[in-house]
Design an enzyme around this catalytic site. Structure first.
Site, short mmCIF file in Angstrom:
data_model
loop_
_atom_site.label_atom_id
_atom_site.label_comp_id
_atom_site.label_asym_id
_atom_site.label_seq_id
_atom_site.Cartn_x
_atom_site.Cartn_y
_atom_site.Cartn_z
N GLU A 1 3.92 -8.24 16.07
CA GLU A 1 3.07 -7.23 16.09
C GLU A 1 1.53 -7.27 16.83
O GLU A 1 1.51 -8.52 17.22
CB GLU A 1 2.58 -6.74 14.43
CG GLU A 1 1.76 -8.11 14.04
CD GLU A 1 0.71 -7.72 12.77
OE1 GLU A 1 0.07 -6.55 13.16
OE2 GLU A 1 0.91 -8.17 11.85
N VAL B 1 2.16 -4.06 10.82
CA VAL B 1 3.46 -4.09 10.36
C VAL B 1 4.37 -2.99 10.42
O VAL B 1 5.53 -2.99 10.65
CB VAL B 1 3.48 -5.18 8.89
CG1 VAL B 1 4.99 -5.03 8.37
CG2 VAL B 1 2.94 -6.33 9.07
N ASP C 1 -5.28 2.60 -2.52
CA ASP C 1 -4.99 2.33 -1.13
C ASP C 1 -4.00 1.16 -1.45
O ASP C 1 -3.97 -0.18 -1.70
CB ASP C 1 -6.37 1.25 -0.86
CG ASP C 1 -6.19 0.85 0.64
OD1 ASP C 1 -5.22 0.71 1.19
OD2 ASP C 1 -7.32 0.25 1.28
N SER D 1 -1.11 -0.18 1.41
CA SER D 1 -0.56 -0.15 2.56
C SER D 1 0.64 0.74 2.95
O SER D 1 1.91 0.49 2.15
CB SER D 1 -0.52 -1.81 3.13
OG SER D 1 -0.02 -1.63 4.49
N ASP E 1 2.75 -0.37 5.03
CA ASP E 1 3.56 -1.38 5.54
C ASP E 1 4.61 -1.51 4.14
O ASP E 1 6.08 -1.84 4.56
CB ASP E 1 2.80 -3.00 5.34
CG ASP E 1 1.88 -3.04 6.32
OD1 ASP E 1 1.73 -2.18 7.17
OD2 ASP E 1 1.58 -4.39 6.39
N LYS F 1 -1.55 -12.20 0.80
CA LYS F 1 -3.11 -12.97 0.33
C LYS F 1 -3.61 -12.22 -0.70
O LYS F 1 -3.45 -11.18 -0.82
CB LYS F 1 -3.72 -13.25 1.47
CG LYS F 1 -4.48 -12.05 2.18
CD LYS F 1 -5.45 -12.47 3.36
CE LYS F 1 -5.07 -12.98 4.48
NZ LYS F 1 -4.21 -12.14 5.29
N1 PSU Z 1 -2.92 -9.50 6.95
C1 PSU Z 1 -3.11 -10.82 7.78
N2 PSU Z 1 -3.49 -10.34 9.04
C2 PSU Z 1 -3.19 -9.11 9.47
C3 PSU Z 1 -3.00 -7.96 8.89
C4 PSU Z 1 -2.63 -8.24 7.67
O1 PSU Z 1 -3.30 -11.65 7.47
O2 PSU Z 1 -3.48 -8.86 11.02
C5 PSU Z 1 -2.69 -6.74 9.53
C6 PSU Z 1 -1.24 -6.33 9.59
O3 PSU Z 1 -1.16 -5.53 10.79
C7 PSU Z 1 -0.84 -5.53 8.49
C8 PSU Z 1 -2.26 -4.59 8.58
O4 PSU Z 1 0.14 -4.51 8.83
O5 PSU Z 1 -3.10 -5.66 8.67
C9 PSU Z 1 -2.35 -3.91 7.17
O6 PSU Z 1 -3.38 -3.14 7.22
P1 PSU Z 1 -3.51 -1.91 5.88
O7 PSU Z 1 -3.98 -2.81 4.88
O8 PSU Z 1 -4.71 -1.11 6.38
O9 PSU Z 1 -2.35 -1.11 5.81
MN MN Z 2 -4.99 1.03 3.45
#
Ligand code: PSU
Ligand code: MN
Length: 305
Positions: free
Chosen positions: A26, A107, A139, A141, A143, A160
């Protein structure tokens, strides 16, 4: 036949045409997950690790509105250093493509483009998930929803604790996503090998992982597989140490009123600052480790087809 909207490098195109192993990577981790220039060094190094382990790397991003599968060193440098790279999850894909913009894929959107290209294995650092306080903010994700529908196995170091790990595991169960810890009984939490949560499944070899992927998709069960690979013990940050850093970062985020798609990039950056770079060192180490495993899984999956 390559999807007409994708642009593949010759290396990726030829490997897919021959049925050789390819590993997707990614780009949000490059543009929004790590500082420059460590991000670009990491991106180049991880590609090399995948080649050294017998697979072809395909870093995915959008350049001038064109979804790219495989990038050269100039593309990686641009993604790591330019300030005008949009963070692109699935909902952002049509906008960035239609407007001809540069985008770094998460992701979720990397899975979608990898699947369009015919790639089944994807290596990253950490997954998105259910954010703490999601019962108020909602919220969660994208993903996770993508893992529920798109046939790609994602190698990460777990989730994490900027996220609610327990709720993330619950959501993955609801979505029918196998969550496999590699070589351990405990689900790992990115910086730490432990999380306090048992892994729903455990496998110990790349061949077993490839077998699970085949069984899932041969049964017609669409969606991803989460392969959670614990950070090597030598690179681990003890949970007690990183928990304080994460709490501080979450507190600072609330103070600044940051939310939505900016939340994860803000937290990652703040954790690097508060830990004085220790989190970045660990993050790079675990991505390297995931690249070795992802290449091995891609080899096994390709060999058995
Ligand atoms: N966690 C990490 N490093 C990252 C991300 C998550 O340790 O770079 C990034 C990945 O691209 C993941 C995205 O898909 O953050 C998730 O963002 P959101 O929570 O806004 O969906
Ligand atoms: Mn989000």
């Amino acid at each position: 036949m390559t999807h007409p909207m994708l642009r593949l490098t010759d290396e990726v195109h030829d490997a897919l045409a021959d049925g050789r192993p390819v590993v997707a990577l990614e780009s949000t981790i490059i543009s929004h997950g790590m500082p420059y220039p460590e991000n670009v060094a990491m991106a180049n190094e991880v590609e090399q690790i995948i080649r050294d382990n017998g697979a072809v790397p395909a870093t995915i991003a959008i350049l001038d509105g064109v979804p790219r599968v495989g990038l050269d060193a100039d593309g990686l440098e641009l993604l790591g250093s330019d300030d005008n790279i949009t963070k692109v999850s699935v909902r952002d894909l049509p906008y960035v493509v239609a407007q001809g913009l540069h985008g770094a894929t998460t992701v979720a959107s990397t899975m979608r483009l990898a699947a369009l290209a015919g790639i089944r294995v994807f290596v990253t650092g950490g997954l998105g998930g259910v954010h703490r306080g999601a019962e108020q903010s909602m919220d969660v994700s994208a993903d996770l929803t993508e893992l529920g529908t798109t046939d790609v196995a994602v190698v990460s170091a777990g989730v994490k604790s900027i996220l609610d790990i327990g709720l993330t595991l619950e959501k993955l169960e609801t979505l029918g996503v196998p969550v496999v810890a590699y070589g351990t009984d405990e689900f790992p939490s990115f910086f730490s090998r432990s999380s306090g949560f048992a892994a729903p499944m455990r496998l110990d070899t790349p061949a077993e992982v490839a077998g699970l992927m085949r069984a899932k998709w041969d049964l017609g069960i669409h969606g991803g597989v989460v392969l959670a690979n614990p950070i090597p013990a030598a690179d681990e940050i003890p949970a007690a140490e990183i928990d304080g850093v994460i709490s501080q970062a979450l507190h600072d985020m609330e103070g600044e009123g940051i939310h939505g798609k900016d939340a994860t990039p803000y937290l990652l950056n703040r954790i690097v600052e508060i830990s004085q770079g220790a989190s970045l060192t660990a993050n790079i180490a675990l991505v390297r480790n995931n690249a070795v495993l992802g290449a091995a899984v891609a080899r096994e999956y390709a060999a058995a087809r």
